[in-house]
Design a protein around this motif. Structure first.
Motif: not given
Length: 587
Positions: A156-178
């Motif tokens: 459906t190509a939903t708009a605003d599916l992924v936000t910069k805040q989501d990406l930042a949170t994901l990156q931080r969690l991946q680094e913290e719990f690697s």
């Protein structure tokens, strides 16, 4: 942005959320398992009160659990649960889960995955079951729901599916719990490897192999008996295949081999005494030359509130009925009393073979006696023989009825009645199912055992058994039995008596050890005529002491002494003293 990157960005927060929840559930399950392992069940023999709700099978030899056994049991249990689950269904709100509360530590994460991404499935009964481990089926269902949702969002190509805040949170969690995620992946890989190995090499999915090996050094001392016997090294091995088809039933197929022989006691005149006094438990079921036989085939199954017992061969009364002799009885195994007399009342040694029994519990309410039960059983000694006056109903048999009462959790009492039929051709009263014409006798004197050879006879036996536990470190138990034998010919009637009292000190010196002292009179009969005229009317007393030292969970060493006075009911015969050092291996 490429199509591959778009899919990766969409899938990352969802997979991370599912991974965190799966990890949390696995950790919670591990904590529950750990706490449950710390609380081990007390052995049935350590309890003096009658467990009417529990089948007698729980008192049989239990497999020693290893880490691999535990892993395999968990794998089988979760696998069976997964196969029996109904299909999972998608939910649209976390409030649809009846077992998820706002106070739960993972509530916010679950709410986000359900209401934001819509990819968490629950059970048809509106439960999430977050405090238990996932099966592979359940994980596949949840992952499939998330993938379906991701594909739907991409399509459906939903708009605003992924936000910069989501990406930042994901990156931080991946680094913290690697580090934790890497460790978790390693553990999962290790568990999967071990599980695959266990599944490939397990003995059976329904059967456990339980074993017992007994090594014994023993000798008998006394002026005449000591000279007629030598120090011996004897053994007996039992391998029990315990099969369960429903998880509540148990089929026992037991193989046995041994070379143990009882001592020959010699009287004052130099001849052998006609007696089974001093017979030791490891000498039962022995093939004398270590050849292998199936010595017991029995099936326990609950039917409604009742516990039902079926024996194909080798059945005895103590298989299915409470004997009220804790720490002394070990089902003729290697961790109880030394002698057959001290291990249980002789009334349970009358007859045996093939048959059935039923135990009905009652008194669960506010009654003074609780819990209580009624047990009835029937065993035929020659049930497999189709000949005349043989078989299941016309041959030798013993029918038992027993009322079991518990007064609180410190005192248990049982009243027992056994009716036996013994066909013409001889035999013994306490023959443990030896049957017509058998020379098998396991306890008592010849006067109390020997039945008429010319005519059949019937026996009516009455017994009282009791056990009292004033403290966790002291157990007192005892029994008395009376046997009335009516022969079908002239002069064939006689009466026999037996009684005993035992004191056990569990955990004496070390947890798992037992110090036991037992005293009483093995079965005896006075004033018998015929071949027994003038053989003696003295009471044959039996004194026994043993100390079971637990070396480990699988090894115990038991030194002990048996002192027999007036063997053969004759005080002219020298006392006999049997010394034994028994080592028992269970696995």
């Amino acid at each position: 942005m490429s199509h591959l990157l778009w899919k990766t960005l969409v899938l990352s927060p969802v997979v991370l959320g599912v991974t965190v929840l799966v990890s949390a559930k696995a950790m919670a399950a591990a904590e529950v398992a750990s706490s449950s392992e710390d609380t081990k069940p007390i052995a049935a023999n350590a309890s003096i009160f009658i467990q009417t709700e529990q089948p007698k099978v729980n008192q049989q030899l239990v497999a020693q659990k290893t880490d691999e056994n535990k892993v395999l049991e968990e794998v089988n249990r979760y696998s069976n649960e997964g196969k029996n689950q109904n299909s999972l269904s998608q939910v649209t709100s976390v409030s649809q889960f009846s077992d998820v509360q706002p106070t739960d530590w993972a509530f916010q994460a679950l709410q986000s995955l359900v209401e934001r991404y819509g990819c968490i499935a629950g059970y048809p009964n509106s439960t999430y079951r977050g405090n238990r481990a996932l099966t592979r089926y359940e994980f596949a269902a949840g992952l499939n729901a998330c993938l379906d949702r991701v594909n739907e969002l991409i399509a459906t190509a939903t708009a605003d599916l992924v936000t910069k805040q989501d990406l930042a949170t994901l990156q931080r969690l991946q680094e913290e719990f690697s580090a934790e995620l890497a460790t978790l992946r390693g553990r999962v890989d290790s568990v999967e490897a071990r599980t695959a190995e266990l599944e490939a090499n397990q003995f059976s999915t329904t059967t456990k192999l339980v074993g017992e090996a007994i090594f014994v050094v023993t000798d008998i001392f006394g002026n005449n008996s000591g000279d007629a016997n030598n120090t011996v090294f004897q053994d007996r091995v039992r391998l029990d295949l315990q099969t369960s088809f429903t998880g509540k039933d148990v089929l026992h197929t037991r193989l046995a081999a041994g070379n143990a022989l009882a001592f020959t006691q010699v009287g004052d005149g130099g001849g052998a005494i006609d007696t089974a006094e001093g017979t030791q438990t490891f000498q039962l079921g022995s093939t004398s030359n270590n050849s292998v036989i199936i010595d017991w085939l029995a099936y326990y199954v609950p039917i409604g509130p009742a516990q039902v017992y079926f024996a194909g061969t080798g059945g005895i009364h103590s298989d299915y009925v409470a004997t009220n002799n804790p720490y002394f009885e070990d089902f003729d195994g290697g961790n109880g009393a030394l002698s057959t007399f001290a291990s249980e009342s002789p009334i349970y040694r009358i007859g045996g073979g093939a048959g059935a029994a039923l135990t009905l519990p009652f008194g669960k309410g506010g009654n003074f006696f609780k819990p209580s039960s009624l047990t009835i059983g029937y065993l035929a000694s020659n049930a497999n023989n189709p000949g005349a006056n043989q078989g299941l109903l016309e041959g030798n048999y013993a029918a038992l009825g027993q009322l079991n009462f518990s007064v609180g959790d410190r005192l248990s009492i049982a009243a027992t009645y056994v009716h036996g039929y013994h066909g013409a051709g001889g035999g013994n009263l306490f023959d443990l199912g030896g049957g017509l014409g058998s020379t098998n006798r396991v306890v008592g004197t010849g006067q109390a055992n020997t039945l008429t050879t010319l005519n059949g006879s019937s026996s009516n036996s009455y017994g009282i058994e009791a056990a009292f536990r004033p403290s966790d470190k002291l157990s007192v138990s005892g029994f008395v039995s009376y046997h009335d034998i009516t022969g079908f010919g002239a002069g064939d009637d006689y009466e026999a008596w037996s009684y005993g009292l035992g004191v056990a000190l569990p955990d004496f010196g070390k947890k798992g050890n037992v110090l036991g002292i037992f005293a009483g009179a093995e079965p005896y009969a006075f004033n018998r005529g015929g071949a027994f005229a003038g053989t003696g009317n003295d009471i044959p007393y039996h004194f026994e002491g043993f100390y079971k030292y637990r070396v480990s969970d699988n090894i115990s060493i038991t030194p002990g002494v048996i002192w027999l006075t007036s063997p053969g009911q004759n005080s002219n015969n020298d006392d006999a003293i049997i010394g034994t050092l028994r080592t028992t291996f269970t696995f």
